[in-house]
Design an enzyme around this catalytic site. Structure first.
Site, PDB file in Angstrom:
ATOM      1  N   GLU A  77      36.346  38.606  38.105  1.00  0.00           N
ATOM      2  CA  GLU A  77      37.112  37.346  37.980  1.00  0.00           C
ATOM      3  C   GLU A  77      36.079  35.999  38.289  1.00  0.00           C
ATOM      4  OE1 GLU A  77      39.440  35.099  41.171  1.00  0.00           O
ATOM      5  OE2 GLU A  77      41.162  36.643  40.308  1.00  0.00           O
TER       6      GLU A  77
ATOM      7  N   SER B 182      39.588  37.830  45.136  1.00  0.00           N
ATOM      8  CA  SER B 182      39.662  38.957  44.199  1.00  0.00           C
ATOM      9  C   SER B 182      38.312  38.900  43.534  1.00  0.00           C
ATOM     10  CB  SER B 182      41.079  38.952  43.306  1.00  0.00           C
ATOM     11  OG  SER B 182      41.966  38.966  44.214  1.00  0.00           O
TER      12      SER B 182
ATOM     13  N   ARG C 242      44.591  34.463  34.660  1.00  0.00           N
ATOM     14  CA  ARG C 242      43.172  33.921  34.992  1.00  0.00           C
ATOM     15  C   ARG C 242      42.207  33.592  33.856  1.00  0.00           C
ATOM     16  NH1 ARG C 242      45.956  34.395  39.226  1.00  0.00           N
ATOM     17  NH2 ARG C 242      45.316  35.571  41.205  1.00  0.00           N
TER      18      ARG C 242
HETATM   19  P1  FAD Z   1      34.158  26.760  42.016  1.00  0.00           P
HETATM   20  O1  FAD Z   1      34.073  28.046  42.552  1.00  0.00           O
HETATM   21  O2  FAD Z   1      33.156  25.739  42.323  1.00  0.00           O
HETATM   22  O3  FAD Z   1      33.934  27.030  40.358  1.00  0.00           O
HETATM   23  C1  FAD Z   1      34.753  27.965  39.661  1.00  0.00           C
HETATM   24  C2  FAD Z   1      34.371  27.726  38.062  1.00  0.00           C
HETATM   25  O4  FAD Z   1      35.040  26.591  37.706  1.00  0.00           O
HETATM   26  C3  FAD Z   1      32.889  27.439  37.800  1.00  0.00           C
HETATM   27  O5  FAD Z   1      32.752  28.192  36.420  1.00  0.00           O
HETATM   28  C4  FAD Z   1      32.728  26.068  37.824  1.00  0.00           C
HETATM   29  O6  FAD Z   1      31.597  25.594  36.613  1.00  0.00           O
HETATM   30  C5  FAD Z   1      34.293  25.656  37.179  1.00  0.00           C
HETATM   31  N1  FAD Z   1      34.585  24.473  37.506  1.00  0.00           N
HETATM   32  C6  FAD Z   1      34.780  23.775  38.662  1.00  0.00           C
HETATM   33  N2  FAD Z   1      35.162  22.661  39.027  1.00  0.00           N
HETATM   34  C7  FAD Z   1      35.105  22.166  37.579  1.00  0.00           C
HETATM   35  C8  FAD Z   1      35.658  21.127  36.952  1.00  0.00           C
HETATM   36  N3  FAD Z   1      36.216  19.760  37.632  1.00  0.00           N
HETATM   37  N4  FAD Z   1      35.691  20.830  35.426  1.00  0.00           N
HETATM   38  C9  FAD Z   1      35.210  22.082  35.091  1.00  0.00           C
HETATM   39  N5  FAD Z   1      34.864  23.086  35.602  1.00  0.00           N
HETATM   40  C10 FAD Z   1      35.043  23.303  36.828  1.00  0.00           C
HETATM   41  N6  FAD Z   1      42.208  32.244  42.885  1.00  0.00           N
HETATM   42  C11 FAD Z   1      43.545  32.473  42.460  1.00  0.00           C
HETATM   43  O7  FAD Z   1      43.864  32.176  41.180  1.00  0.00           O
HETATM   44  N7  FAD Z   1      44.427  32.965  43.339  1.00  0.00           N
HETATM   45  C12 FAD Z   1      44.225  33.227  44.699  1.00  0.00           C
HETATM   46  O8  FAD Z   1      45.185  33.906  45.224  1.00  0.00           O
HETATM   47  C13 FAD Z   1      42.926  33.136  45.096  1.00  0.00           C
HETATM   48  N8  FAD Z   1      42.719  33.396  46.318  1.00  0.00           N
HETATM   49  C14 FAD Z   1      41.176  33.184  46.694  1.00  0.00           C
HETATM   50  C15 FAD Z   1      41.116  33.769  48.176  1.00  0.00           C
HETATM   51  C16 FAD Z   1      40.043  33.756  48.623  1.00  0.00           C
HETATM   52  C17 FAD Z   1      39.606  33.972  50.047  1.00  0.00           C
HETATM   53  C18 FAD Z   1      38.921  32.938  47.816  1.00  0.00           C
HETATM   54  C19 FAD Z   1      37.371  32.997  48.327  1.00  0.00           C
HETATM   55  C20 FAD Z   1      38.818  32.611  46.501  1.00  0.00           C
HETATM   56  C21 FAD Z   1      40.515  32.737  46.099  1.00  0.00           C
HETATM   57  N9  FAD Z   1      40.580  32.494  44.629  1.00  0.00           N
HETATM   58  C22 FAD Z   1      42.018  32.565  44.138  1.00  0.00           C
HETATM   59  C23 FAD Z   1      39.540  32.126  43.838  1.00  0.00           C
HETATM   60  C24 FAD Z   1      39.468  30.536  43.984  1.00  0.00           C
HETATM   61  O9  FAD Z   1      39.930  29.949  45.018  1.00  0.00           O
HETATM   62  C25 FAD Z   1      39.959  29.801  42.661  1.00  0.00           C
HETATM   63  O10 FAD Z   1      39.191  30.340  41.361  1.00  0.00           O
HETATM   64  C26 FAD Z   1      39.574  28.247  42.779  1.00  0.00           C
HETATM   65  O11 FAD Z   1      40.201  27.484  41.558  1.00  0.00           O
HETATM   66  C27 FAD Z   1      38.076  27.816  42.820  1.00  0.00           C
HETATM   67  O12 FAD Z   1      37.761  26.489  43.041  1.00  0.00           O
HETATM   68  P2  FAD Z   1      36.542  26.112  43.365  1.00  0.00           P
HETATM   69  O13 FAD Z   1      36.523  24.322  43.622  1.00  0.00           O
HETATM   70  O14 FAD Z   1      35.824  26.612  44.536  1.00  0.00           O
HETATM   71  O15 FAD Z   1      35.434  26.170  42.249  1.00  0.00           O
HETATM   72  N1  EPU Z   2      46.404  47.827  46.856  1.00  0.00           N
HETATM   73  C1  EPU Z   2      45.967  48.955  47.602  1.00  0.00           C
HETATM   74  N2  EPU Z   2      44.591  48.974  48.185  1.00  0.00           N
HETATM   75  C2  EPU Z   2      43.976  47.771  48.246  1.00  0.00           C
HETATM   76  C3  EPU Z   2      44.580  46.595  47.641  1.00  0.00           C
HETATM   77  C4  EPU Z   2      45.707  46.584  47.011  1.00  0.00           C
HETATM   78  O1  EPU Z   2      46.436  49.918  47.327  1.00  0.00           O
HETATM   79  O2  EPU Z   2      42.888  48.005  49.027  1.00  0.00           O
HETATM   80  C5  EPU Z   2      47.682  47.629  46.159  1.00  0.00           C
HETATM   81  C6  EPU Z   2      48.625  46.921  47.117  1.00  0.00           C
HETATM   82  O3  EPU Z   2      49.344  47.839  48.097  1.00  0.00           O
HETATM   83  C7  EPU Z   2      49.702  46.632  46.148  1.00  0.00           C
HETATM   84  C8  EPU Z   2      48.548  46.344  44.855  1.00  0.00           C
HETATM   85  O4  EPU Z   2      47.622  46.892  44.948  1.00  0.00           O
HETATM   86  O5  EPU Z   2      50.671  47.594  45.534  1.00  0.00           O
HETATM   87  C9  EPU Z   2      48.618  44.784  44.628  1.00  0.00           C
HETATM   88  O6  EPU Z   2      47.836  44.209  45.821  1.00  0.00           O
HETATM   89  P1  EPU Z   2      48.215  42.770  46.204  1.00  0.00           P
HETATM   90  O7  EPU Z   2      49.691  42.341  46.241  1.00  0.00           O
HETATM   91  O8  EPU Z   2      47.555  42.478  47.435  1.00  0.00           O
HETATM   92  O9  EPU Z   2      47.629  41.929  45.067  1.00  0.00           O
HETATM   93  P2  EPU Z   2      46.365  41.771  44.223  1.00  0.00           P
HETATM   94  O10 EPU Z   2      46.674  42.339  42.772  1.00  0.00           O
HETATM   95  O11 EPU Z   2      45.327  42.426  45.174  1.00  0.00           O
HETATM   96  C10 EPU Z   2      46.689  39.366  43.221  1.00  0.00           C
HETATM   97  C11 EPU Z   2      45.793  38.284  43.194  1.00  0.00           C
HETATM   98  C12 EPU Z   2      45.332  37.439  44.183  1.00  0.00           C
HETATM   99  C13 EPU Z   2      46.835  36.849  44.625  1.00  0.00           C
HETATM  100  C14 EPU Z   2      47.670  37.969  44.843  1.00  0.00           C
HETATM  101  C15 EPU Z   2      49.092  37.426  45.369  1.00  0.00           C
HETATM  102  C16 EPU Z   2      44.441  38.979  40.960  1.00  0.00           C
HETATM  103  C17 EPU Z   2      43.109  39.233  40.591  1.00  0.00           C
HETATM  104  N3  EPU Z   2      44.508  38.961  42.294  1.00  0.00           N
HETATM  105  O12 EPU Z   2      46.107  40.280  44.159  1.00  0.00           O
HETATM  106  O13 EPU Z   2      44.346  36.557  43.721  1.00  0.00           O
HETATM  107  O14 EPU Z   2      46.656  36.172  45.855  1.00  0.00           O
HETATM  108  O15 EPU Z   2      47.948  38.828  43.903  1.00  0.00           O
HETATM  109  O16 EPU Z   2      49.550  37.180  44.209  1.00  0.00           O
HETATM  110  O17 EPU Z   2      45.256  38.644  39.961  1.00  0.00           O
HETATM  111  C18 EPU Z   2      42.173  35.806  43.561  1.00  0.00           C
HETATM  112  O18 EPU Z   2      42.470  35.638  42.146  1.00  0.00           O
HETATM  113  O19 EPU Z   2      40.920  35.512  43.938  1.00  0.00           O
HETATM  114  C19 EPU Z   2      43.183  36.445  44.261  1.00  0.00           C
HETATM  115  C20 EPU Z   2      43.250  36.459  45.710  1.00  0.00           C
END
Ligand code: FAD
Ligand code: EPU
Length: 338
Positions: free
Chosen positions: A334, A238, A164
């Site tokens: 994050e 997250s 991240r």
């Molecule tokens: P923005 O929110 O618009 O920007 C994020 C940052 O990047 C800001 O600092 C911005 O200035 C910069 N930025 C954006 N575009 C550019 C560019 N073209 N050049 C330079 N800087 C830029 N993230 C994960 O890693 N794994 C996940 O599983 C995950 N699950 C998610 C689930 C949900 C429901 C949500 C809401 C978010 C999740 N995220 C996850 C976080 C998010 O999806 C990612 O960080 C994604 O890459 C953000 O994209 P965005 O275009 O919305 O960026």
């Molecule tokens: N858990 C709990 N209670 C909760 C949530 C989680 O006990 O309320 C426990 C789960 O049971 C599991 C562990 O925590 O044992 C990890 O949970 P999970 O597998 O759901 O993954 P996470 O660590 O919560 C991470 C990423 C997600 C990504 C998933 C799948 C980060 C900060 N988050 O979530 O990324 O989608 O793994 O790889 O690394 C994001 O970055 O926005 C994001 C959604």
């Protein structure tokens, strides 16, 4: 000259649904737009780059220029040797790119299906999910450098990818606008199914030898079950990174908490589950006013209606305080606060 909007409403442009206005907002479709904007001293000052707004916490009005990235395009740039090389514009929707590459028969991004946001933001925090990170499929990117005014090509080493994290969250924050990203998708495809949730989902579907599309479908199903849809309830995924601790700290914590989820890293450190730590502190489904944690996932803060950036900050700080008191562990947000 790109169209400029004054006093632009940012609420619909961030998935948390937080209020705020930008003094100016311009849509950027390529480097020519940026050169024109930066030639005007009025726009060359304070600026914020925005993609899909799914990883930002808006703390109020933005007294500067918001550059909404809308660089289009996706194409195969090479297929010689052992990989397909695919380029995508920074404004493309990430999930659409994943599904398009699968439909073309170029697998490799399937574990990252349904992550919200744009292609250009994906390298910023090196998006990751279900056993795969962007860095695993990254070749290079092109970015506009606001310091030199030139377009530069940066490879993986230059981007300093980590969990991240990247150059763009550190020394390069605000310096580069990512214009396009090139992915390397190896022709020798191997399924990544080590993550327990995905393995369980495939087993439930009785899929023993999954295709890339079947992995994408399993990932999509798991995500739809566990993560709130921003179209229904505001959130930024997250809210904290999973903390990484040394072996000594881990041993102390594990002794006191037998259920502690632990993920050993290659360098000897151990990643903990922030969601579990928060859950143990009684925060799952709990709220302070308009902001709370999601009932299915304590790591996701949600906007229950009408929240501001200050409300989000208050809950985040309360959670950090409780986790620090219970476990002695620091949680780092994050999303980016702006
Ligand atoms: P923005 O929110 O618009 O920007 C994020 C940052 O990047 C800001 O600092 C911005 O200035 C910069 N930025 C954006 N575009 C550019 C560019 N073209 N050049 C330079 N800087 C830029 N993230 C994960 O890693 N794994 C996940 O599983 C995950 N699950 C998610 C689930 C949900 C429901 C949500 C809401 C978010 C999740 N995220 C996850 C976080 C998010 O999806 C990612 O960080 C994604 O890459 C953000 O994209 P965005 O275009 O919305 O960026
Ligand atoms: N858990 C709990 N209670 C909760 C949530 C989680 O006990 O309320 C426990 C789960 O049971 C599991 C562990 O925590 O044992 C990890 O949970 P999970 O597998 O759901 O993954 P996470 O660590 O919560 C991470 C990423 C997600 C990504 C998933 C799948 C980060 C900060 N988050 O979530 O990324 O989608 O793994 O790889 O690394 C994001 O970055 O926005 C994001 C959604």
């Amino acid at each position: 000259m790109p169209r400029l909007l004054a006093q632009a409403d940012l609420l619909p442009l961030n998935t948390f649904g937080l209020p705020g206005r930008a003094r100016w907002l311009a849509e950027v479709t390529g480097e020519a737009d940026l050169r024109r904007l930066m030639a005007q001293p009025e726009w060359a000052g304070r600026r914020l780059i925005l993609g899909g707004g799914s990883n930002v916490v808006l703390t109020g009005d933005y007294d500067g220029l918001v550059l909404k990235v809308a660089v289009p395009g996706r194409r195969l740039v090479g297929e010689e040797g052992d990989a397909w090389w695919v380029e995508a514009g920074a404004g493309e929707i990430w999930h659409d790119l994943v599904m398009w590459t699968l439909a073309q028969g170029w697998p490799g991004l399937e574990n990252l299906a349904l992550i919200p946001g744009t292609v250009g933001a994906a390298p910023v925090q090196n998006i990751g999910a279900y056993g795969l990170e962007l860095a695993d499929r990254f070749a290079w990117l092109e970015a506009f450098d606001f310091v030199t005014g030139a377009v530069v090509r940066l490879d993986a080493a230059a981007c300093c990818f980590a969990y991240r994290d990247s150059l763009f969250k550190r020394e390069g924050a605000g310096r580069y606008l990512i214009l396009r990203v090139v992915f390397r998708l190896p022709k020798a495809w191997r399924a990544v199914t080590g993550y327990a949730d995905v393995a369980k989902e495939l087993a439930a579907r009785q899929v023993a030898d999954p295709t890339p599309r079947e992995i994408a479908d399993a990932v999509i199903a798991v995500r739809q079950r566990k993560l709130p849809d921003p179209a229904e309830i505001g959130n930024a995924g997250s809210f904290f990174k999973n903390p990484v601790v040394d072996a000594g700290t881990h041993a102390r914590l594990a002794a006191g908490h037998p259920g502690l989820p632990s993920y050993p890293q290659t360098d000897g450190t151990i990643k903990l589950a922030a969601g579990w730590l928060i859950d143990q502190c009684g925060w799952k489904g709990r709220a302070l006013g308009p902001v709370g944690t999601h009932p299915n996932q304590a790591l996701v803060l949600v906007n229950r209606g009408g929240a501001t950036g200050a409300d989000v900050r208050a809950v985040a700080q309360a959670i950090q305080r409780d986790v620090r008191a219970a476990f002695g562990v620091e949680l780092e947000p994050e999303p980016v606060f702006v």
